[in-house]
Design a protein around this motif. Structure first.
Motif, PDB file in Angstrom:
ATOM      1  N   VAL A   1       0.826  -1.213   0.000  1.00  0.00           N
ATOM      2  CA  VAL A   1       0.000   0.000   0.000  1.00  0.00           C
ATOM      3  C   VAL A   1       0.857   1.259   0.000  1.00  0.00           C
ATOM      4  O   VAL A   1       0.578   2.210  -0.727  1.00  0.00           O
ATOM      5  CB  VAL A   1      -0.940   0.000   1.224  1.00  0.00           C
ATOM      6  N   PHE A   2       1.920   1.275   0.797  1.00  0.00           N
ATOM      7  CA  PHE A   2       2.710   2.502   0.921  1.00  0.00           C
ATOM      8  C   PHE A   2       3.907   2.546  -0.038  1.00  0.00           C
ATOM      9  O   PHE A   2       4.737   3.432   0.059  1.00  0.00           O
ATOM     10  CB  PHE A   2       3.198   2.671   2.366  1.00  0.00           C
ATOM     11  N   ALA A   3       3.969   1.581  -0.942  1.00  0.00           N
ATOM     12  CA  ALA A   3       5.033   1.560  -1.947  1.00  0.00           C
ATOM     13  C   ALA A   3       6.415   1.542  -1.303  1.00  0.00           C
ATOM     14  O   ALA A   3       7.306   2.300  -1.671  1.00  0.00           O
ATOM     15  CB  ALA A   3       4.904   2.730  -2.910  1.00  0.00           C
ATOM     16  N   ILE A   4       6.606   0.690  -0.307  1.00  0.00           N
ATOM     17  CA  ILE A   4       7.902   0.578   0.364  1.00  0.00           C
ATOM     18  C   ILE A   4       8.650  -0.642  -0.183  1.00  0.00           C
ATOM     19  O   ILE A   4       8.096  -1.743  -0.216  1.00  0.00           O
ATOM     20  CB  ILE A   4       7.706   0.421   1.889  1.00  0.00           C
ATOM     21  N   PRO A   5       9.879  -0.450  -0.631  1.00  0.00           N
ATOM     22  CA  PRO A   5      10.621  -1.559  -1.232  1.00  0.00           C
ATOM     23  C   PRO A   5      11.219  -2.498  -0.193  1.00  0.00           C
ATOM     24  O   PRO A   5      12.419  -2.510   0.035  1.00  0.00           O
ATOM     25  CB  PRO A   5      11.723  -0.864  -2.028  1.00  0.00           C
ATOM     26  N   GLY A   6      10.397  -3.299   0.447  1.00  0.00           N
ATOM     27  CA  GLY A   6      10.874  -4.176   1.507  1.00  0.00           C
ATOM     28  C   GLY A   6      10.884  -5.639   1.109  1.00  0.00           C
ATOM     29  O   GLY A   6      10.621  -5.994  -0.032  1.00  0.00           O
ATOM     30  N   LEU A   7      11.173  -6.488   2.094  1.00  0.00           N
ATOM     31  CA  LEU A   7      11.266  -7.929   1.854  1.00  0.00           C
ATOM     32  C   LEU A   7       9.967  -8.518   1.321  1.00  0.00           C
ATOM     33  O   LEU A   7       9.983  -9.400   0.471  1.00  0.00           O
ATOM     34  CB  LEU A   7      11.598  -8.649   3.162  1.00  0.00           C
ATOM     35  N   GLY A   8       8.846  -8.024   1.842  1.00  0.00           N
ATOM     36  CA  GLY A   8       7.554  -8.544   1.415  1.00  0.00           C
ATOM     37  C   GLY A   8       7.368  -8.376  -0.077  1.00  0.00           C
ATOM     38  O   GLY A   8       6.979  -9.302  -0.792  1.00  0.00           O
ATOM     39  N   ARG A   9       7.669  -7.156  -0.572  1.00  0.00           N
ATOM     40  CA  ARG A   9       7.538  -6.898  -2.007  1.00  0.00           C
ATOM     41  C   ARG A   9       8.511  -7.772  -2.793  1.00  0.00           C
ATOM     42  O   ARG A   9       8.200  -8.264  -3.870  1.00  0.00           O
ATOM     43  CB  ARG A   9       7.830  -5.424  -2.299  1.00  0.00           C
ATOM     44  N   LEU A  10       9.697  -7.953  -2.212  1.00  0.00           N
ATOM     45  CA  LEU A  10      10.700  -8.772  -2.894  1.00  0.00           C
ATOM     46  C   LEU A  10      10.189 -10.199  -3.072  1.00  0.00           C
ATOM     47  O   LEU A  10      10.277 -10.768  -4.156  1.00  0.00           O
ATOM     48  CB  LEU A  10      11.999  -8.767  -2.081  1.00  0.00           C
ATOM     49  N   ILE A  11       9.624 -10.757  -1.983  1.00  0.00           N
ATOM     50  CA  ILE A  11       9.126 -12.133  -2.055  1.00  0.00           C
ATOM     51  C   ILE A  11       7.977 -12.230  -3.056  1.00  0.00           C
ATOM     52  O   ILE A  11       7.946 -13.107  -3.913  1.00  0.00           O
ATOM     53  CB  ILE A  11       8.650 -12.629  -0.672  1.00  0.00           C
ATOM     54  N   LEU A  12       7.017 -11.301  -2.936  1.00  0.00           N
ATOM     55  CA  LEU A  12       5.855 -11.333  -3.838  1.00  0.00           C
ATOM     56  C   LEU A  12       6.298 -11.321  -5.293  1.00  0.00           C
ATOM     57  O   LEU A  12       5.857 -12.133  -6.104  1.00  0.00           O
ATOM     58  CB  LEU A  12       4.978 -10.108  -3.591  1.00  0.00           C
ATOM     59  N   GLY A  13       7.178 -10.375  -5.603  1.00  0.00           N
ATOM     60  CA  GLY A  13       7.652 -10.252  -6.981  1.00  0.00           C
ATOM     61  C   GLY A  13       8.381 -11.511  -7.419  1.00  0.00           C
ATOM     62  O   GLY A  13       8.178 -12.017  -8.527  1.00  0.00           O
ATOM     63  N   ALA A  14       9.194 -12.057  -6.517  1.00  0.00           N
ATOM     64  CA  ALA A  14       9.986 -13.237  -6.855  1.00  0.00           C
ATOM     65  C   ALA A  14       9.077 -14.432  -7.126  1.00  0.00           C
ATOM     66  O   ALA A  14       9.308 -15.213  -8.038  1.00  0.00           O
ATOM     67  CB  ALA A  14      10.959 -13.555  -5.731  1.00  0.00           C
ATOM     68  N   ILE A  15       8.009 -14.554  -6.326  1.00  0.00           N
ATOM     69  CA  ILE A  15       7.096 -15.675  -6.540  1.00  0.00           C
ATOM     70  C   ILE A  15       6.376 -15.505  -7.875  1.00  0.00           C
ATOM     71  O   ILE A  15       6.257 -16.441  -8.656  1.00  0.00           O
ATOM     72  CB  ILE A  15       6.080 -15.788  -5.385  1.00  0.00           C
ATOM     73  N   ALA A  16       5.932 -14.274  -8.137  1.00  0.00           N
ATOM     74  CA  ALA A  16       5.183 -14.035  -9.372  1.00  0.00           C
ATOM     75  C   ALA A  16       6.020 -14.384 -10.594  1.00  0.00           C
ATOM     76  O   ALA A  16       5.507 -14.894 -11.578  1.00  0.00           O
ATOM     77  CB  ALA A  16       4.711 -12.589  -9.433  1.00  0.00           C
ATOM     78  N   GLU A  17       7.326 -14.106 -10.543  1.00  0.00           N
ATOM     79  CA  GLU A  17       8.135 -14.420 -11.718  1.00  0.00           C
ATOM     80  C   GLU A  17       8.895 -15.731 -11.568  1.00  0.00           C
ATOM     81  O   GLU A  17       9.770 -16.036 -12.384  1.00  0.00           O
ATOM     82  CB  GLU A  17       9.074 -13.257 -12.058  1.00  0.00           C
ATOM     83  N   ARG A  18       8.570 -16.514 -10.539  1.00  0.00           N
ATOM     84  CA  ARG A  18       9.206 -17.819 -10.302  1.00  0.00           C
ATOM     85  C   ARG A  18      10.725 -17.682 -10.266  1.00  0.00           C
ATOM     86  O   ARG A  18      11.440 -18.452 -10.888  1.00  0.00           O
ATOM     87  CB  ARG A  18       8.822 -18.833 -11.370  1.00  0.00           C
ATOM     88  N   ASN A  19      11.176 -16.656  -9.547  1.00  0.00           N
ATOM     89  CA  ASN A  19      12.601 -16.410  -9.442  1.00  0.00           C
ATOM     90  C   ASN A  19      13.142 -17.300  -8.327  1.00  0.00           C
ATOM     91  O   ASN A  19      13.352 -16.865  -7.199  1.00  0.00           O
ATOM     92  CB  ASN A  19      12.821 -14.923  -9.126  1.00  0.00           C
ATOM     93  N   TYR A  20      13.379 -18.570  -8.649  1.00  0.00           N
ATOM     94  CA  TYR A  20      13.656 -19.577  -7.627  1.00  0.00           C
ATOM     95  C   TYR A  20      14.791 -19.208  -6.662  1.00  0.00           C
ATOM     96  O   TYR A  20      14.600 -19.273  -5.455  1.00  0.00           O
ATOM     97  CB  TYR A  20      13.929 -20.942  -8.273  1.00  0.00           C
ATOM     98  N   PRO A  21      15.972 -18.835  -7.151  1.00  0.00           N
ATOM     99  CA  PRO A  21      17.051 -18.559  -6.193  1.00  0.00           C
ATOM    100  C   PRO A  21      16.673 -17.463  -5.201  1.00  0.00           C
ATOM    101  O   PRO A  21      16.988 -17.539  -4.013  1.00  0.00           O
ATOM    102  CB  PRO A  21      18.216 -18.090  -7.077  1.00  0.00           C
ATOM    103  N   LEU A  22      15.962 -16.462  -5.702  1.00  0.00           N
ATOM    104  CA  LEU A  22      15.586 -15.336  -4.849  1.00  0.00           C
ATOM    105  C   LEU A  22      14.554 -15.762  -3.798  1.00  0.00           C
ATOM    106  O   LEU A  22      14.675 -15.411  -2.621  1.00  0.00           O
ATOM    107  CB  LEU A  22      15.034 -14.210  -5.724  1.00  0.00           C
ATOM    108  N   ILE A  23      13.564 -16.547  -4.193  1.00  0.00           N
ATOM    109  CA  ILE A  23      12.550 -17.002  -3.233  1.00  0.00           C
ATOM    110  C   ILE A  23      13.221 -17.836  -2.155  1.00  0.00           C
ATOM    111  O   ILE A  23      12.991 -17.651  -0.961  1.00  0.00           O
ATOM    112  CB  ILE A  23      11.471 -17.876  -3.906  1.00  0.00           C
TER     113      ILE A  23
END
Lengths: 316, 500
Positions: free
Chosen positions: A263-285
C-alpha cells in the motif's frame, strides 16, 4: 546453563533451516507455471528451441536433485547465487530490501507493543469503568480493521489534510532522516495498531489475574503505593504471556508488512518475495524465505532468553 | 510532540518540494517493478515502459499516428528488388557511455539480437535479415533474404546498443546504455528507477526535463492519492477504472487515446467444437461487443475487429462484418447447422487481470444465451501462460498488445505454424495472403491483401476480437508537452516540461 541453551538452539536452527530449504525448494517448483514461460509472458513470439536455450541459460534444464545440491552446496559456502533474469546477486538484493522491512517492523513493534503495557495496565486499573469499556471497544476495532484498508484511509486522510506531506515510498535513513521518518509514520501506525489492540487486551487480562493474587494483597497491606503495586509487583508476573505473544507477533508482522509495503510503496522484503514468486525467481525465493525463517527462529530464541531475565524460575 | 514533529516535517517537506520543482525531475508512478532492462531480452510491459523511447531508440521511429518516420537513421533507400535497404545514419548521435554511434554499432546490435546465446525474443522480427554490411561509418546496408514490408516498422522497436555489448548478457539488464533522451542513473529494486537527462542527445534542446523517476507503486489507490496530492506528476497508461476516478480532481488532467491493445476470446481450432468454422461464427454472432464495452470497460473503449480502429490506414469498417451484429437466434441456428449437441459445454481460461475477468463474465452470459454452456476457469498467471502456450484450452479470454504494422500481429498469430498461433489455425487462403503482403512493397497491394485477411478472420477466424480500450494517462495540470501514444511508449516525455 546458558551455553547449553545456546547450543541446543543452534542445533534447532540448523535443522529448521535444512527442513525449510528442502520444503521451499520443492514447494516453489510444485507451483504450476514454468519460469521461462512466465518470463516470456503471454503473446511473445518464441519457438520451443529458444525456450530450451533460455532454460539452459539459467540451469533449469537440470534434474531437480542436481539443482538442489548445487544450490545448497553454494549456499553453505555463503553464496546464494544470482537472481534468475537480472543476474544481480541474491544476497545484495536481500540486503537492500531487508532494511525497510526491519525498520517498519521495529517501529510498528515499538509503537504497538510499547504502548500496549501502559494501555493494558490502565484498562486493568479502571476495570468495568467507562475508560476501560471505551478502550476495549477501540481495541476490538483495532483488531478487526485490516492494515491495508487502514493504510489506504490514512493516505487519503493525509492527502486531504496535508497534501504536501510525503507519505509514499521510501528513502534510507542515512540519506534523509526526516524524510525517512515522515514516510514511516503512517505505515508503522497501520501495522502497529492491531498489535497494540491485541497486546493491550492480553496485558489487561494478565494484569487482572495478577492483581487478584495474594501477594498483591500483601504488598498493599504493607503500604506500597498503588503505582508500585501495579507496575512492579503485578506487571512483572503479567509479562510472561506478553513476551511470548510479542515473539510470535514479530513473525506475523512480517506477513502484515507485505501488505503494508504494498500500500505505501515501500521496497521491503515482502515486495521482494511477492515479486519473486510471481516471476518464479527460484534462487531469490529460496534465499529470502531462508532469511525470514532464520529471523523468526532468532526472535524466538531472544524471547526464551527474556523469560529467564524476567522469571528466575526459568533460569534454574 | 507528535503534532510538532508533524508540523516541522510538513514545513521541511514544503521546502524540499519547491527545491525539487526547479530541478524538474518528473515523478512517475508505475505499478510494477521490471525484471530487467535489457531491450533485447525483456518481454514485460513493465520493462518496455521504462526503456523504449526514453533510454533507447531505433533506426526508425513511429509518429503520433504510428507512421514510420526517421529515427537514428536520417534517411533510407530500398533497392528496386526490395532485398537491400541502405540506411544513412545521423552524424551526431552519442551513446550514454560517451561513444559516438556508428554503422558498426548497428551491425553489432543486429548480430546481438540474432545470436543464439542472447536468445532474444525479437529475433523473429529480424528473420528476413541475412546480413548487415557496414559501408562507411554512417552508412549501413541491410541485405534481406526476401523483401520485407514490415521491416521498417520493426526497426522502430529495435533498440540500438553500443557494439561493446554485443555478447554481454547481463550488463544491460541492470544498467541500460542507449542513445535516447534520458540515461540510466539508479535502480532501487521495488523502489524506483531514476533516469537523468542525456546532455549529448542528438535533438537540439531536448529533453527539457532534468530526468524521469519511475516510482514503483503497486497499489492503484496509492497511485491515485499520490497524483492528487502532487507527490507524483504522471500516472501513465492507467486502466479506465483508475482514470475515471481521477477525472475532475483538482490539479489533475487526463490524456487519452485509443489503444492498439485489444481484448479477445481465443478458440482452439484443433479440437471440437471450435474446429468447426460455423461454431466459431456462432460465437461472433452471440457476442454483443457494445454491451461488453459498457459493462466491463466502463464505456471507455470501442468494439473492434482484427485490427485496431487506431490503425486508420489498415482497419476495415466493422459494418462490413455481418457477424458483428449481435444475433443470438442466428448463433443458435449456426450451431444447429454445425451439428453439435446444444448446449455446447466448453471451458474458458481467463487471464488474471481485473478487466479481463469482468469481460469474461459478460462473455459467459452472452454465450450461454446463445446455446453454449461456458465454464470460467480463473487461473494464476503462470498456469494461464503455460496452458496458452501448450494450446491447452477450449476458449480463453485475454488481451494482446497489438502492433503498428499488421504483419507483426497477423503473421505469427494466424499463419499456419506461426509462433503464437496457439489456436492451431490453418487456412491456406490466409497463409497465401499473409505471404504476399509480407513481401510486397506496394502499399496498395498490401492494404488490399490485409483487407481480405481481416474479412476472412472476423467471423470464422480463431479469435473473436472484442474491443479496443481507451488508454488513459493521468497527469498534473502543469505537465506540458506530453502526449499519450497508442503503443504505450513514453517517448514524448522528451518534449515534456513542468510549468508553473
Amino acid at each position: 546453563m546458558f551455553r547449553r541453551l545456546l547450543l541446543a538452539r543452534l542445533a534447532d536452527l540448523a535443522m529448521v533451516i535444512f527442513g525449510v530449504s528442502v520444503i521451499v525448494f520443492l514447494m516453489i517448483r510444485l507451483i504450476p507455471g514454468d519460469a521461462v514461460a512466465i518470463m516470456l509472458g503471454a503473446n511473445t513470439e518464441v519457438t520451443p528451441e529458444r525456450m530450451a536455450e533460455l532454460r539452459a541459460r539459467v540451469g533449469l534444464d537440470q534434474p531437480m536433485l542436481t539443482q538442489y545440491l548445487r544450490w545448497a552446496g553454494a549456499a553453505l559456502r555463503g553464496d546464494f547465487g544470482t537472481s534468475l533474469w537480472t543476474g544481480r546477486p541474491v544476497a545484495a538484493e536481500i540486503l537492500t530490501h531487508v532494511w525497510p522491512t526491519l525498520e517498519l517492523t521495529l517501529l510498528a513493534l515499538f509503537f504497538g507493543a510499547g504502548l500496549a503495557i501502559p494501555v493494558g495496565c490502565l484498562m486493568a486499573q479502571t476495570r468495568g469503568k467507562g475508560a476501560d469499556v471505551a478502550m476495549r471497544v477501540a481495541a476490538i476495532a483495532g483488531l478487526t480493521i485490516p492494515s491495508f484498508w487502514l493504510g489506504i484511509v490514512l493516505i487519503l486522510l493525509l492527502a486531504m489534510l496535508a497534501p504536501t506531506f510525503p507519505s509514499l515510498g521510501y528513502v534510507p535513513f542515512g540519506q534523509d532522516p526526516i524524510g525517512n521518518i515522515q514516510r514511516m509514520l503512517l505505515p508503522a501506525f497501520a501495522l502497529g495498531l492491531p498489535i497494540l489492540a491485541n497486546l493491550s487486551r492480553l496485558v489487561r487480562s494478565a494484569m487482572l489475574d495478577a492483581l487478584g493474587q495474594d501477594y498483591i494483597r500483601t504488598a498493599r497491606a504493607k503500604g506500597a503505593s498503588e503505582g508500585l503495586v501495579v507496575y512492579k509487583h503485578a506487571l512483572r508476573n503479567a509479562l510472561i504471556p506478553y513476551i511470548t505473544s510479542v515473539g510470535i507477533m514479530t513473525g506475523y508482522l512480517l506477513g502484515g508488512a507485505i501488505v503494508v509495503e504494498q500500500v505505501f510503496a515501500i521496497p521491503g522484503l515482502g515486495r521482494l518475495i511477492l515479486g519473486a514468486i510471481a516471476e518464479r525467481n527460484y534462487p531469490l525465493i529460496q534465499a529470502t524465505l531462508l532469511v525470514v525463517t532464520v529471523g523468526f527462529v532468532l526472535v524466538n530464541f531472544v524471547v526464551d532468553l527474556l523469560y529467564g531475565l524476567i522469571d528466575p524460575r526459568v533460569r534454574g | 510532540m507528535l503534532k510538532k514533529l508533524l508540523s516541522t516535517t510538513i514545513l521541511a517537506s514544503g521546502l524540499a518540494l519547491s527545491a525539487g520543482a526547479s530541478a524538474q525531475t518528473l515523478e512517475i508512478a508505475v505499478p510494477q517493478s521490471p525484471a530487467g532492462l535489457d531491450p533485447h531480452i525483456i518481454t514485460a510491459f513493465a520493462s518496455f515502459e521504462v526503456v523504449n523511447g526514453t533510454i533507447y531508440e531505433g533506426l526508425t521511429a513511429l509518429d503520433k499516428d504510428l507512421k514510420v518516420v526517421p529515427g537514428l537513421a536520417e534517411s533510407w533507400t530500398v533497392a528496386p528488388d526490395g532485398k537491400t535497404v541502405t540506411f544513412k545514419l545521423r552524424q551526431n548521435v552519442v551513446f550514454h557511455d560517451g561513444s559516438p554511434m556508428t554503422a558498426e554499432d548497428v551491425a553489432a546490435t543486429v548480430r546481438r539480437v540474432q545470436s543464439k546465446d542472447i536468445a532474444s525474443p525479437l529475433a523473429t522480427r529480424l528473420a528476413a535479415v541475412e546480413n548487415v554490411v557496414v559501408k562507411d561509418p554512417h552508412t549501413v546496408e541491410f541485405q534481406l533474404k526476401e523483401p520485407s514490408a514490415p521491416l521498417l516498422s520493426s526497426l522502430s522497436t529495435l533498440a540500438m546498443v553500443p557494439k561493446s555489448m554485443e555478447t554481454n548478457k547481463e550488463a544491460l539488464q541492470k544498467a541500460p546504455v542507449g542513445t535516447g533522451p534520458f540515461k540510466f542513473q539508479e535502480w532501487q529494486p521495488n523502489g524506483f528507477i531514476l533516469l537523468t537527462k542525456h546532455d549529448k542527445y542528438w535533438q537540439q534542446g531536448l529533453p527539457k526535463l532534468a530526468g524521469l523517476k519511475f516510482n514503483i507503486v503497486p497499489e492503484s489507490a496509492t497511485r491515485q492519492v499520490g497524483l492528487t496530492s502532487g507527490q507524483y506528476a504522471l500516472v501513465p497508461n492507467a486502466d479506465p477504472a483508475t482514470a475515471l476516478q481521477l477525472k475532475g480532481k483538482p490539479g489533475v488532467k487526463l490524456v487519452e487515446t485509443l489503444e492498439l491493445a485489444y481484448t479477445l476470446v481465443g478458440m482452439n481450432t484443433s479440437k471440437p467444437p471450435f474446429d468447426n468454422p460455423k461454431v466459431r461464427e456462432a460465437v461472433n454472432y452471440a457476442l454483443n461487443r457494445g454491451e461488453i464495452v459498457q459493462a466491463a470497460l466502463y464505456g471507455a473503449g470501442v468494439p473492434g475487429g482484427p485490427l485496431s480502429p487506431a490503425l486508420k490506414e489498415w482497419a476495415v469498417d466493422l459494418a462490413q462484418y455481418p457477424c458483428y451484429k449481435p444475433d443470438a437466434a442466428k448463433a443458435q441456428a449456426l450451431l444447429k447447422e454445425a451439428g453439435v449437441a446444444t448446449p455446447v459445454a466448453v471451458t474458458m481460461s481467463v487471464l488474471p487481470r481485473q478487466d479481463i475477468k469482468d469481460i469474461a463474465q459478460v462473455v459467459q452470459e452472452q454465450l450461454n444465451k446463445a446455446g453454449f454452456k461456458v465454464e470460467l476457469k480463473n487461473q494464476e498467471l503462470g498456469q494461464f501462460v503455460q496452458d496458452w502456450r501448450n494450446s491447452n484450452f477450449d476458449l480463453f479470454a485475454s488481451t494482446n498488445a497489438g502492433s503498428a504494422d499488421p504483419d507483426d500481429y497477423f503473421y505469427r498469430t494466424f499463419r499456419t505454424g506461426g509462433s503464437t498461433n496457439v489456436f492451431k489455425y490453418s487456412n491456406p487462403k490466409v497463409d497465401q495472403l499473409l505471404d504476399t503482403a509480407r513481401s510486397s512493397l506496394d502499399q496498395g497491394a498490401r492494404k488490399k491483401a490485409y483487407e481480405e485477411v481481416q474479412k476472412e478472420l472476423a467471423c470464422q477466424g480463431p479469435v473473436a476480437h472484442l474491443a479496443y480500450g481507451t488508454l488513459f494517462s493521468a497527469a498534473r495540470q502543469n505537465l506540458q508537452g506530453y502526449d499519450i501514444l497508442a503503443n504505450r511508449q513514453l517517448s514524448t516525455l522528451k518534449n515534456a516540461s513542468v510549468g508553473q
